[in-house]
Write an enzyme that holds these catalytic residues in place. Structure first.
Site, mmCIF file in Angstrom:
data_model
loop_
_atom_site.group_PDB
_atom_site.id
_atom_site.type_symbol
_atom_site.label_atom_id
_atom_site.label_comp_id
_atom_site.label_asym_id
_atom_site.label_seq_id
_atom_site.Cartn_x
_atom_site.Cartn_y
_atom_site.Cartn_z
ATOM 1 N N LYS A 42 0.796 -1.225 0.000
ATOM 2 C CA LYS A 42 0.000 0.000 0.000
ATOM 3 C C LYS A 42 0.831 1.279 0.000
ATOM 4 O O LYS A 42 0.416 2.309 -0.530
ATOM 5 C CB LYS A 42 -0.926 0.000 1.223
ATOM 6 C CG LYS A 42 -2.041 -1.044 1.168
ATOM 7 C CD LYS A 42 -3.040 -0.730 0.070
ATOM 8 C CE LYS A 42 -4.229 -1.660 0.119
ATOM 9 N NZ LYS A 42 -5.208 -1.381 -0.937
ATOM 10 N N ASP A 90 -11.884 0.657 -5.526
ATOM 11 C CA ASP A 90 -10.895 0.585 -6.600
ATOM 12 C C ASP A 90 -11.588 0.561 -7.955
ATOM 13 O O ASP A 90 -12.801 0.722 -8.065
ATOM 14 C CB ASP A 90 -10.018 -0.658 -6.419
ATOM 15 C CG ASP A 90 -9.169 -0.587 -5.163
ATOM 16 O OD1 ASP A 90 -8.780 0.535 -4.783
ATOM 17 O OD2 ASP A 90 -8.909 -1.644 -4.556
ATOM 18 N N THR A 135 -7.945 -6.815 13.096
ATOM 19 C CA THR A 135 -6.586 -7.033 12.615
ATOM 20 C C THR A 135 -5.767 -5.755 12.715
ATOM 21 O O THR A 135 -6.303 -4.650 12.593
ATOM 22 C CB THR A 135 -6.606 -7.516 11.148
ATOM 23 O OG1 THR A 135 -5.276 -7.592 10.657
ATOM 24 C CG2 THR A 135 -7.424 -6.590 10.267
ATOM 25 N N THR A 137 -3.126 -5.379 10.691
ATOM 26 C CA THR A 137 -2.421 -5.226 9.416
ATOM 27 C C THR A 137 -3.128 -4.273 8.472
ATOM 28 O O THR A 137 -2.566 -3.875 7.460
ATOM 29 C CB THR A 137 -2.279 -6.590 8.716
ATOM 30 O OG1 THR A 137 -3.578 -7.116 8.443
ATOM 31 C CG2 THR A 137 -1.519 -7.564 9.593
ATOM 32 N N GLY A 169 -7.676 -11.235 10.490
ATOM 33 C CA GLY A 169 -7.337 -11.754 11.804
ATOM 34 C C GLY A 169 -7.348 -13.261 11.913
ATOM 35 O O GLY A 169 -7.380 -13.814 13.019
ATOM 36 N N SER A 197 -0.562 -11.917 8.987
ATOM 37 C CA SER A 197 0.473 -11.837 10.018
ATOM 38 C C SER A 197 0.868 -13.191 10.603
ATOM 39 O O SER A 197 2.014 -13.378 11.013
ATOM 40 C CB SER A 197 0.032 -10.895 11.138
ATOM 41 O OG SER A 197 -1.165 -11.349 11.735
ATOM 42 N N LYS A 356 -27.731 -26.760 23.108
ATOM 43 C CA LYS A 356 -28.991 -27.222 23.688
ATOM 44 C C LYS A 356 -29.731 -26.059 24.319
ATOM 45 O O LYS A 356 -29.142 -25.262 25.059
ATOM 46 C CB LYS A 356 -28.725 -28.273 24.770
ATOM 47 C CG LYS A 356 -29.987 -28.803 25.438
ATOM 48 C CD LYS A 356 -29.805 -29.085 26.920
ATOM 49 C CE LYS A 356 -29.786 -27.832 27.766
ATOM 50 N NZ LYS A 356 -31.144 -27.205 27.926
ATOM 51 N N CYS A 434 -30.615 -27.866 32.758
ATOM 52 C CA CYS A 434 -29.174 -27.927 33.044
ATOM 53 C C CYS A 434 -28.685 -29.365 33.152
ATOM 54 O O CYS A 434 -27.606 -29.703 32.653
ATOM 55 C CB CYS A 434 -28.860 -27.173 34.335
ATOM 56 S SG CYS A 434 -29.287 -25.426 34.280
#
Length: 524
Positions: A42, A90, A135, A137, A169, A197, A356, A434
């Site tokens: 970049k 772009d 991330t 980056t 990430g 990364s 559940k 439970c």
């Protein structure tokens, strides 16, 4: 050319460890199993970018791996790259297609269903879906998609030839969850993952790439883990359940339980009655050690605290690493924002084997208003078509779903099993849901013993056996002469579970199996 998108490396020279050469890092990554490379520069001037791209192209050609260029069509043309990757701001895909040689690959980043539809319409060859996680980056300009947000985007690609790669990430520690969780309800899965990364910042890019490659390859075992679903009948499912009950008695599996402290004692006693061993531990610091010795883990958010939340996050993650079953019980998830956020965070980090819940809890998880909840209880008559609901939720979550109620519905995303056993007294004692989770976890631990698949074919059998054992024992306990109500029912239930035998289960079981395309109104 046909491209294997499975391990897609996006370069980032700023990530490379000090003293390591970029081309050395790239070659090591290619040796380790990277299948496609995108050069992203970049902040680099054109001349330098061109030199990097030329050298990278030579290396990629050596390994017969396609090279793509981020944004810069001029660089792609100059080095003879296989294509480009574009962002939403772009050059339009149609214009890029005119400038590039015939057969060039064009990918585009998408962050939403609308952007994915537009990419398909404009003729993209693949989409980069993200960011899945945060991330460092790349500065994010859009909200995170999250693991569970990838599925709806993949729905757009059904019946198209457009491929999909998740990005943002992604690393060795969360890759398995990304692969499992990024699945559409229509069965569309990712074609690959883009990594930056975790490879580029590694001191050993080859070993790191091999580790990622191993996870990708092992996931192929799980893509259709329920291949036996089409042959399931009530009869052979009952046979499997009885066999599993006997197997549990032989194995005496250790079941790690982070559960509702209101019912921790009775959950432990129920686990013992089945023939398994309970381990009730919540501390995050213990999670890794306990995962090594436990056969399964139950995570129940009934009495949620910040500390137990961290224990839940860590325990599920450590069990995933060892490919051991994790049962999630989202108790009262709709009652508070804290519970909702916690469940979201749990299933973003690790892959449940079974989820559940009652109708209100599962409706809250998927954002449905068809059934409401009040605290831990459901309100209303339930789902109009519970069969389709549990099947679709199982497909979306890529795990077994257990919907509890007067009739229990259990699905692996293909078949749905309806169990009509039980007694009203079971719903009158605290924590009956439970203890159902404890039973499911115990039998899943026994069922998946030694399996290498995160959600194995026997997970469905484990869930069915757990529910069936408890509900049949409840019927038998309720008929005992000394049972006068809820106070005397629980001790009798524990007794009957410990004495439950094959003949009793076979005679009492009320099982109905719905095929992969059947709905609640269909008769099989």
């Amino acid at each position: 050319m046909a491209i294997d998108y499975s391990l897609y490396l996006v370069t980032g020279r700023t990530q490379i460890p000090e003293g390591m050469d970029y081309l050395y890092s790239l070659e090591e990554a290619l040796t380790g199993g990277v299948t496609v490379v995108q050069i992203r520069e970049k902040e680099t001037e054109t001349n330098e970018f061109l030199e990097i791209a030329l050298a990278s192209k030579q290396l990629c050609d050596k390994f017969n791996v396609p090279l793509l260029i981020n944004d810069r069509i001029d660089i792609a043309l100059a080095v003879g790259a296989h294509g480009v990757h574009l962002g939403q701001t772009d050059m339009p895909i149609e214009v890029a297609r005119k400038l590039l040689p015939e057969g060039s690959i064009i990918g585009i980043s998408v962050n939403s269903v609308l952007e994915a539809r537009d990419a398909v319409k404009r003729g993209a060859d693949y989409i980069g879906v993200g960011a899945v996680y945060g991330t460092k980056t790349k500065a994010l300009t859009n909200p995170l998609v999250g693991v569970t947000g990838v599925g709806p985007i993949l729905d757009v690609l059904v019946d198209t030839n457009v491929k999909a790669v998740a990005i943002g990430g992604i690393k060795e520690s969360n890759l398995l969850r990304v692969l499992h969780g990024s699945t559409s309800v229509l069965g569309r899965t990712l074609d690959g993952v883009a990594v930056v990364s975790d490879i580029m910042a590694s001191e050993d890019p080859q070993t790191k790439s091999k580790a990622l490659r191993q996870i990708l390859d092992s996931y192929k075992l799980d893509i259709r883990p329920y291949a036996f679903s089409d042959t399931i009948t009530a009869e052979n499912l009952l046979d499997s359940a009885v066999d599993l009950m006997n197997a549990l008695l032989e194995q005496n599996p250790l079941v790690h339980q982070i559960t509702n402290n209101v019912v921790a004692t009775q959950s432990a006693n129920i686990t013992l009655a089945l023939g398994a061993s309970p381990l009730m531990a919540t501390a995050p610091a213990e999670a890794a050690d306990i995962a090594k010795i436990a056969s399964a883990c139950l995570i129940n958010i009934g009495t949620l605290t910040p500390e137990t939340r961290e224990g839940m996050l860590r325990s599920g993650f450590e069990c995933n690493k060892l490919r051991k079953p994790v049962v999630l019980d989202p108790v009262g998830v709709g009652a508070s924002g804290f519970r909702q956020q916690t469940v979201h965070d749990l299933i973003e980090l690790w892959q449940p084997s079974v989820i559940k819940g009652n109708a209100g809890e599962l409706a809250a998880m998927v954002g449905s208003c068809e059934v409401l909840s009040k605290g831990v209880d459901s309100v209303g008559s339930g789902f109009r078509d519970p069969v389709t609901f549990v099947r679709n939720m199982a497909r979306r979550q890529r795990c077994v779903i257990v919907l509890t109620g007067e009739t229990d519905y259990i699905s692996d995303g293909e078949v749905v099993v309806a169990l009509a056993n039980g007694d009203p007294l079971l719903g009158m004692i605290t924590g009956s849901g439970c203890i159902t989770g404890s039973c499911i976890a115990a039998y899943c631990g026994a069922a998946t013993n030694g399996s290498k698949a995160l959600v194995s074919p026997t997970t469905l059998v484990g869930a069915v056996t757990g529910v069936l054992a408890l509900t049949v024992a409840a019927e038998v306990a309720a008929r005992r002469k000394d049972v006068q109500g809820r106070g005397t029912f629980l001790p009798a239930l524990i007794d009957k579970l410990s004495l439950l035998r094959e003949e009793t289960v076979r005679n009492a079981a009320k099982i109905k199996v719905y095929g992969p395309k059947a709905s609640f109104d269909d008769e099989e």
